[in-house]
Design a protein around this motif. Sequence first.
Motif, PDB file in Angstrom:
ATOM      1  N   ALA A 112       0.831  -1.206   0.000  1.00 34.36           N
ATOM      2  CA  ALA A 112       0.000   0.000   0.000  1.00 34.36           C
ATOM      3  C   ALA A 112       0.865   1.255   0.000  1.00 34.36           C
ATOM      4  O   ALA A 112       1.717   1.409   0.873  1.00 34.36           O
ATOM      5  CB  ALA A 112      -0.916  -0.010   1.225  1.00 34.36           C
TER       6      ALA A 112
ATOM      7  N   LEU B 159       0.409   4.834   0.773  1.00 36.25           N
ATOM      8  CA  LEU B 159      -0.576   5.684   1.425  1.00 36.25           C
ATOM      9  C   LEU B 159       0.026   7.037   1.756  1.00 36.25           C
ATOM     10  O   LEU B 159       1.228   7.140   2.013  1.00 36.25           O
ATOM     11  CB  LEU B 159      -1.085   5.020   2.703  1.00 36.25           C
ATOM     12  CG  LEU B 159      -1.647   3.604   2.563  1.00 36.25           C
ATOM     13  CD1 LEU B 159      -2.000   3.049   3.933  1.00 36.25           C
ATOM     14  CD2 LEU B 159      -2.862   3.595   1.647  1.00 36.25           C
TER      15      LEU B 159
ATOM     16  N   TYR C 133      -6.767   5.886   7.237  1.00 35.19           N
ATOM     17  CA  TYR C 133      -7.328   4.986   6.236  1.00 35.19           C
ATOM     18  C   TYR C 133      -8.012   3.799   6.903  1.00 35.19           C
ATOM     19  O   TYR C 133      -7.616   3.359   7.991  1.00 35.19           O
ATOM     20  CB  TYR C 133      -6.231   4.423   5.333  1.00 35.19           C
ATOM     21  CG  TYR C 133      -5.581   5.433   4.423  1.00 35.19           C
ATOM     22  CD1 TYR C 133      -4.421   6.102   4.813  1.00 35.19           C
ATOM     23  CD2 TYR C 133      -6.114   5.708   3.178  1.00 35.19           C
ATOM     24  CE1 TYR C 133      -3.820   7.018   3.981  1.00 35.19           C
ATOM     25  CE2 TYR C 133      -5.514   6.621   2.328  1.00 35.19           C
ATOM     26  CZ  TYR C 133      -4.366   7.276   2.738  1.00 35.19           C
ATOM     27  OH  TYR C 133      -3.779   8.184   1.913  1.00 35.19           O
TER      28      TYR C 133
ATOM     29  N   LEU D  42      -8.529   0.010   5.454  1.00 33.40           N
ATOM     30  CA  LEU D  42      -8.216  -0.899   4.345  1.00 33.40           C
ATOM     31  C   LEU D  42      -9.037  -2.170   4.498  1.00 33.40           C
ATOM     32  O   LEU D  42      -9.433  -2.533   5.608  1.00 33.40           O
ATOM     33  CB  LEU D  42      -6.730  -1.233   4.322  1.00 33.40           C
ATOM     34  CG  LEU D  42      -5.864  -0.255   3.508  1.00 33.40           C
ATOM     35  CD1 LEU D  42      -5.781   1.095   4.211  1.00 33.40           C
ATOM     36  CD2 LEU D  42      -4.488  -0.846   3.260  1.00 33.40           C
TER      37      LEU D  42
ATOM     38  N   SER E 194     -11.996  -5.724   7.260  1.00 27.36           N
ATOM     39  CA  SER E 194     -11.310  -4.448   7.140  1.00 27.36           C
ATOM     40  C   SER E 194     -10.445  -4.193   8.365  1.00 27.36           C
ATOM     41  O   SER E 194     -10.599  -4.858   9.400  1.00 27.36           O
ATOM     42  CB  SER E 194     -12.315  -3.310   6.962  1.00 27.36           C
ATOM     43  OG  SER E 194     -13.110  -3.173   8.128  1.00 27.36           O
TER      44      SER E 194
ATOM     45  N   TRP F  50      -6.034   1.455   9.575  1.00 28.94           N
ATOM     46  CA  TRP F  50      -4.582   1.417   9.356  1.00 28.94           C
ATOM     47  C   TRP F  50      -3.819   1.923  10.568  1.00 28.94           C
ATOM     48  O   TRP F  50      -2.777   1.384  10.928  1.00 28.94           O
ATOM     49  CB  TRP F  50      -4.235   2.249   8.121  1.00 28.94           C
ATOM     50  CG  TRP F  50      -2.827   2.091   7.679  1.00 28.94           C
ATOM     51  CD1 TRP F  50      -1.808   2.992   7.820  1.00 28.94           C
ATOM     52  CD2 TRP F  50      -2.265   0.949   7.028  1.00 28.94           C
ATOM     53  NE1 TRP F  50      -0.649   2.474   7.302  1.00 28.94           N
ATOM     54  CE2 TRP F  50      -0.912   1.226   6.796  1.00 28.94           C
ATOM     55  CE3 TRP F  50      -2.782  -0.283   6.623  1.00 28.94           C
ATOM     56  CZ2 TRP F  50      -0.055   0.316   6.171  1.00 28.94           C
ATOM     57  CZ3 TRP F  50      -1.946  -1.180   6.008  1.00 28.94           C
ATOM     58  CH2 TRP F  50      -0.595  -0.878   5.779  1.00 28.94           C
TER      59      TRP F  50
ATOM     60  N   ALA G  78      -9.064   0.479  -0.214  1.00 30.14           N
ATOM     61  CA  ALA G  78      -8.807   1.487   0.814  1.00 30.14           C
ATOM     62  C   ALA G  78      -9.783   2.649   0.683  1.00 30.14           C
ATOM     63  O   ALA G  78     -10.265   2.966  -0.410  1.00 30.14           O
ATOM     64  CB  ALA G  78      -7.375   2.007   0.707  1.00 30.14           C
TER      65      ALA G  78
END
Length: 123
Positions: free
Chosen positions: A23, A25, A31, A33, A49, A52, A97
Amino acid sequence: VQLQAFGGGLVQTGNSLRLSCAASLRTYTSYTLAWFRQAPGKEREFIGSIRWNDGTTTPAESVEGRFLISRDRAKNTLYLQMNRLTREDTAVYYCAATERLGRFYHRSDFDYWGQGTQVTVSS
């Protein structure tokens, strides 16, 4: 934001497999994800999920207890550990995301997607 899923392949029933998602980011952005999967002829299905920043996970009931989502912030990598695989787990697996925090379960909730990695479970 860029996501790249990898680690799929052919695995026998009952075995385990770990998928990864690299990822890219933005710093100082929060976030959520997630992992989804899509089997042939079926809708894209939410797997689970993770927030983050703090690692809080929300697994889907359909895979809870078998699949585990985690992340390594230092490596900017999202993981999906899949255990006791069955043929019904055969699908293309996607990481996704969103720049929002919360509990999201739908494909439309996520703004960024990886390209998908194929997982095939054979007996």
